[in-house]
Design a protein around this motif. Structure first.
Motif, mmCIF file in Angstrom:
data_model
loop_
_atom_site.group_PDB
_atom_site.id
_atom_site.type_symbol
_atom_site.label_atom_id
_atom_site.label_comp_id
_atom_site.label_asym_id
_atom_site.label_seq_id
_atom_site.Cartn_x
_atom_site.Cartn_y
_atom_site.Cartn_z
ATOM 1 N N THR A 56 0.834 -1.208 0.000
ATOM 2 C CA THR A 56 0.000 0.000 0.000
ATOM 3 C C THR A 56 0.868 1.257 0.000
ATOM 4 O OG1 THR A 56 -1.781 -1.164 1.164
ATOM 5 C CG2 THR A 56 -1.784 1.248 1.273
ATOM 6 N N THR A 57 1.902 1.261 0.832
ATOM 7 C CA THR A 57 2.806 2.417 0.893
ATOM 8 C C THR A 57 3.528 2.612 -0.435
ATOM 9 O OG1 THR A 57 3.130 2.054 3.264
ATOM 10 C CG2 THR A 57 4.753 3.422 2.136
ATOM 11 N N ARG A 58 3.996 1.523 -1.006
ATOM 12 C CA ARG A 58 4.693 1.617 -2.294
ATOM 13 C C ARG A 58 3.783 2.211 -3.366
ATOM 14 N NH1 ARG A 58 4.991 -3.789 -4.379
ATOM 15 N NH2 ARG A 58 3.095 -3.133 -5.444
ATOM 16 N N GLU A 59 2.543 1.785 -3.406
ATOM 17 C CA GLU A 59 1.613 2.285 -4.423
ATOM 18 C C GLU A 59 1.217 3.736 -4.173
ATOM 19 O OE1 GLU A 59 0.267 0.909 -7.452
ATOM 20 O OE2 GLU A 59 2.208 0.017 -6.984
ATOM 21 N N GLN A 60 1.197 4.149 -2.908
ATOM 22 C CA GLN A 60 0.886 5.549 -2.618
ATOM 23 C C GLN A 60 2.004 6.476 -3.065
ATOM 24 O OE1 GLN A 60 0.193 5.355 1.592
ATOM 25 N NE2 GLN A 60 -2.014 5.025 1.384
ATOM 26 N N ILE A 61 3.250 6.046 -2.847
ATOM 27 C CA ILE A 61 4.404 6.908 -3.134
ATOM 28 C C ILE A 61 4.849 6.783 -4.583
ATOM 29 C CG2 ILE A 61 6.829 7.345 -2.514
ATOM 30 C CD1 ILE A 61 6.067 6.494 0.337
ATOM 31 N N HIS A 62 4.747 5.573 -5.145
ATOM 32 C CA HIS A 62 5.158 5.326 -6.532
ATOM 33 C C HIS A 62 4.015 4.635 -7.287
ATOM 34 C CE1 HIS A 62 9.267 6.410 -5.461
ATOM 35 N NE2 HIS A 62 9.217 5.550 -4.459
ATOM 36 N N PRO A 63 2.909 5.327 -7.501
ATOM 37 C CA PRO A 63 1.762 4.679 -8.158
ATOM 38 C C PRO A 63 2.137 4.206 -9.560
ATOM 39 C CG PRO A 63 1.474 7.072 -8.038
ATOM 40 C CD PRO A 63 2.647 6.746 -7.194
ATOM 41 N N GLY A 64 1.737 2.970 -9.856
ATOM 42 C CA GLY A 64 1.997 2.420 -11.177
ATOM 43 C C GLY A 64 3.461 2.128 -11.452
ATOM 44 N N ALA A 65 4.258 1.956 -10.381
ATOM 45 C CA ALA A 65 5.691 1.696 -10.577
ATOM 46 C C ALA A 65 5.927 0.408 -11.341
ATOM 47 C CB ALA A 65 6.411 1.646 -9.231
ATOM 48 N N PHE A 66 5.080 -0.567 -11.112
ATOM 49 C CA PHE A 66 5.147 -1.803 -11.876
ATOM 50 C C PHE A 66 4.257 -1.665 -13.105
ATOM 51 C CE2 PHE A 66 6.526 -3.440 -7.768
ATOM 52 C CZ PHE A 66 7.566 -4.283 -8.142
ATOM 53 N N ALA A 67 4.815 -1.992 -14.281
ATOM 54 C CA ALA A 67 4.013 -1.961 -15.507
ATOM 55 C C ALA A 67 2.896 -2.971 -15.391
ATOM 56 C CB ALA A 67 4.894 -2.268 -16.711
ATOM 57 N N GLY A 68 1.687 -2.562 -15.771
ATOM 58 C CA GLY A 68 0.551 -3.476 -15.640
ATOM 59 C C GLY A 68 0.137 -3.556 -14.182
ATOM 60 N N PRO A 69 -0.610 -4.599 -13.842
ATOM 61 C CA PRO A 69 -1.053 -4.760 -12.457
ATOM 62 C C PRO A 69 0.145 -4.899 -11.533
ATOM 63 C CG PRO A 69 -2.233 -6.244 -13.940
ATOM 64 C CD PRO A 69 -1.116 -5.658 -14.727
ATOM 65 N N ALA A 70 0.168 -4.127 -10.464
ATOM 66 C CA ALA A 70 1.277 -4.201 -9.514
ATOM 67 C C ALA A 70 1.234 -5.529 -8.783
ATOM 68 C CB ALA A 70 1.175 -3.055 -8.512
ATOM 69 N N PRO A 71 2.397 -6.178 -8.593
ATOM 70 C CA PRO A 71 2.404 -7.410 -7.805
ATOM 71 C C PRO A 71 1.855 -7.143 -6.418
ATOM 72 C CG PRO A 71 4.502 -7.114 -8.939
ATOM 73 C CD PRO A 71 3.730 -5.845 -9.108
ATOM 74 N N ALA A 72 0.960 -7.985 -5.997
ATOM 75 C CA ALA A 72 0.413 -7.904 -4.652
ATOM 76 C C ALA A 72 0.860 -9.145 -3.901
ATOM 77 C CB ALA A 72 -1.116 -7.835 -4.713
ATOM 78 N N PRO A 73 0.700 -9.178 -2.587
ATOM 79 C CA PRO A 73 1.070 -10.372 -1.859
ATOM 80 C C PRO A 73 0.444 -11.606 -2.470
ATOM 81 C CG PRO A 73 0.517 -8.628 -0.331
ATOM 82 C CD PRO A 73 0.165 -8.126 -1.701
ATOM 83 N N ALA A 74 1.291 -12.572 -2.828
ATOM 84 C CA ALA A 74 0.806 -13.758 -3.525
ATOM 85 C C ALA A 74 -0.010 -14.636 -2.581
ATOM 86 C CB ALA A 74 1.988 -14.552 -4.091
ATOM 87 N N ALA A 75 -0.907 -15.406 -3.177
ATOM 88 C CA ALA A 75 -1.652 -16.385 -2.384
ATOM 89 C C ALA A 75 -0.679 -17.422 -1.842
ATOM 90 C CB ALA A 75 -2.694 -17.066 -3.263
ATOM 91 N N TYR A 76 -0.826 -17.752 -0.566
ATOM 92 C CA TYR A 76 0.098 -18.671 0.039
ATOM 93 C C TYR A 76 -0.317 -20.108 -0.243
ATOM 94 C CZ TYR A 76 1.935 -14.624 2.406
ATOM 95 O OH TYR A 76 2.490 -13.412 2.654
ATOM 96 N N PRO A 77 0.664 -21.032 -0.284
ATOM 97 C CA PRO A 77 0.335 -22.432 -0.571
ATOM 98 C C PRO A 77 -0.634 -22.996 0.456
ATOM 99 C CG PRO A 77 2.717 -22.057 -0.688
ATOM 100 C CD PRO A 77 2.086 -20.821 -0.108
ATOM 101 N N ALA A 78 -1.387 -23.979 0.028
ATOM 102 C CA ALA A 78 -2.332 -24.636 0.934
ATOM 103 C C ALA A 78 -1.588 -25.169 2.146
ATOM 104 C CB ALA A 78 -3.062 -25.763 0.206
ATOM 105 N N GLY A 79 -2.182 -25.014 3.321
ATOM 106 C CA GLY A 79 -1.566 -25.519 4.541
ATOM 107 C C GLY A 79 -0.848 -24.450 5.325
ATOM 108 N N TYR A 80 -0.662 -23.253 4.723
ATOM 109 C CA TYR A 80 0.010 -22.166 5.445
ATOM 110 C C TYR A 80 -1.018 -21.142 5.904
ATOM 111 C CZ TYR A 80 4.550 -23.850 3.850
ATOM 112 O OH TYR A 80 5.662 -24.596 3.628
#
Length: 493
Positions: free
Chosen positions: A469-493
């Motif tokens: 959230t902080t990264r997107e507020q300060i550097h909006p659109g820094a990643f081309a396309g959809p910004a990487p968000a926290p990935a879904a964690y593997p089953a069991g975690y």
């Protein structure tokens, strides 16, 4: 099967490990630094004869007695420019050569930008790459450049020397993938890119398969294809699909084993080939341990002291978020930005919270790099952490939750040399008909500490989201396309 050796020629030394070809057990080891010339040393140029001298010293005392095959690993990004007779046109160009920055930028423009390069060879020219070094030579030493008839990497050159400088010159797909003129996607050279950089064509080494032999010495010693240090270390660690490596140096890198070559329009992914027939997509970040050292200096301590301080805080660092872009950043592509410390309040202005924010900021920046790979379909089930900072308690406490996966911290070892030895055992087995050409020999996994995400995983997910959230507020659109968000964690975690 017998005894094999792995030789790793790094930027400063040669290491040799001699192993049982069947079990991988280390039988003998040798080491020698590269001799240094007197006077002022140019860090970007060297006499490759120094590599041979240290090799001879490391192999002294009968280290190679009984060895039947040798694999060679060597520093990546080196360039040896040879004339038509095989002599050096200039000293070997090595290391992260800053002199090629303008040449690299010009090359990118000449082919049509970052996306064009990414589609052509899976990477965008960087100053360290051989193709940028070649363009720099053509720009600054035009007479020498005109004499260049053949091009080799350090591992190519060492294999060639061990074989007595035969007419046939070879490389492997791992080493070739780092040059900037070989495509991991097609498995072929782009000769036109050599001509684009140099101004004329030059002879390039034959690209061998992972289990191929480069040749046999007159004494009957088999020499395998060899590879770059990164690929050799991956082979020595026993990486396979689902494995990623996060390397913690001053800057950082993330790579993972994948079944196909990847390209990324913005050039965030560098598409490399490994030493087994798979691929190693790499994402680099400019700031890793340098963010920790900078914070430690500010607080008047060292890395161990900074780790102790950080553990006195709690996940989330009392609201502090450090975007660790202290020297600009490659991922996301923000070369001219600076770091940012966000969330300052009176109760958060304590050394332990700043220390915690430094560790979380570094790891979240690397998690961004991991997510660049994840969003391209790369499966990551466990992460190997490498580097001196990998064992710091503040790192091992936070990494499983922030990366969302099992963390493996292997015991210190000469993994590049071990990988070279494993490649030698593979080539020897194939030559004798005892191993298949598509499967390397199975050697035991290295000793390691293993850390799993725990019950506090939701808290770490919140820390990761706070960073995004902080990264997107300060550097909006820094990643081309959809910004990487926290990935879904593997089953069991």
């Amino acid at each position: 099967m017998g005894i094999v050796a792995g030789l790793d020629s790094s930027s400063t030394f040669t290491r040799i490990v001699v192993c049982d070809a069947d079990t991988g057990a280390v039988l003998r080891q040798g080491y020698a630094p590269h001799p240094q010339p007197a006077g002022e040393v140019n860090p970007y140029e060297t006499d490759p004869q120094a590599w041979l001298l240290s090799l001879g010293e490391a192999a002294g005392g009968g280290i190679l007695e009984g060895v039947q095959a040798i694999g060679v690993s060597a520093q990546q990004h080196g360039l040896l420019a040879l004339d038509a007779q095989g002599g050096l046109v200039c000293p070997a160009l090595v290391g992260n050569d800053k002199r090629g920055q303008v040449a690299a930028a010009d090359l990118a423009d000449k082919l049509g930008g970052r996306q064009a390069w990414s589609e052509a060879v899976g990477s965008v020219p960087q100053s360290a790459q051989p193709i940028a070094k070649l363009a720099w030579l053509a720009r600054t030493e035009p007479e020498a450049a005109r004499r260049i008839a053949m091009i080799m990497s350090p591992h190519d050159w060492l294999v060639w020397q061990l074989l007595g400088r035969p007419v046939r010159r070879t490389t492997d797909r791992g080493g070739a993938s780092g040059t900037g003129w070989w495509s991991p996607a097609t498995g072929s050279y782009r000769i036109d890119l050599v001509e684009l950089a140099l101004g004329h064509r030059a002879v390039l080494p034959e690209v061998l398969g992972p289990a191929d032999a480069a040749g046999t010495t007159p004494e009957g010693l088999l020499i395998s294809a060899g590879t770059g240090e990164t690929m050799a270390a991956a082979l020595g660690l026993g990486l396979g699909p689902g494995d990623a490596v996060v390397s913690l140096g001053a800057s950082g890198s993330v790579m993972a084993v994948h079944h196909e070559a990847l390209s990324e329009p913005g050039g965030l992914i560098t598409s490399m080939a490994d030493a087994t027939g798979m691929h190693l997509p790499v994402v680099n970040v400019s700031n890793a341990v340098r963010a920790l050292r900078g914070t430690a200096d500010l607080l008047g301590t060292d890395l161990e002291g900074l780790s102790d301080l950080a553990l006195k805080s709690t996940p989330g660092a009392h609201g502090l978020v450090l975007l660790p872009y202290l020297e600009g950043e490659r991922t996301p592509n923000l070369p001219h930005t600076a770091g940012t410390l966000s969330g300052l309040r009176r109760d958060s202005m304590k050394p332990e919270h700043l220390a915690r924010a430094a560790f979380e900021g570094m790891l979240c920046g690397l998690a961004d790099a991991l997510d660049v790979l994840r969003t391209r379909g790369v499966e990551i089930r466990r992460v190997f952490l490498l580097g001196a900072a990998a064992e710091l308690p503040a790192v091992t406490a936070a990494a499983p939750g922030l990366f969302g996966t099992q963390i493996v911290v292997p015991a210190p070892a000469d993994y590049a040399a071990l990988g070279a030895a494993r490649q030698a055992a593979w080539a020897l087995g194939v030559a004798r008909g005892t191993l298949a050409p598509h499967t390397p020999p199975v050697w035991p996994a290295p000793a390691a500490q293993v850390f799993e995400p725990g019950e506090d995983l939701p808290a770490w997910q919140a820390v990761r989201q706070q960073y995004v959230t902080t990264r997107e507020q300060i550097h909006p659109g820094a990643f081309a396309g959809p910004a990487p968000a926290p990935a879904a964690y593997p089953a069991g975690y």
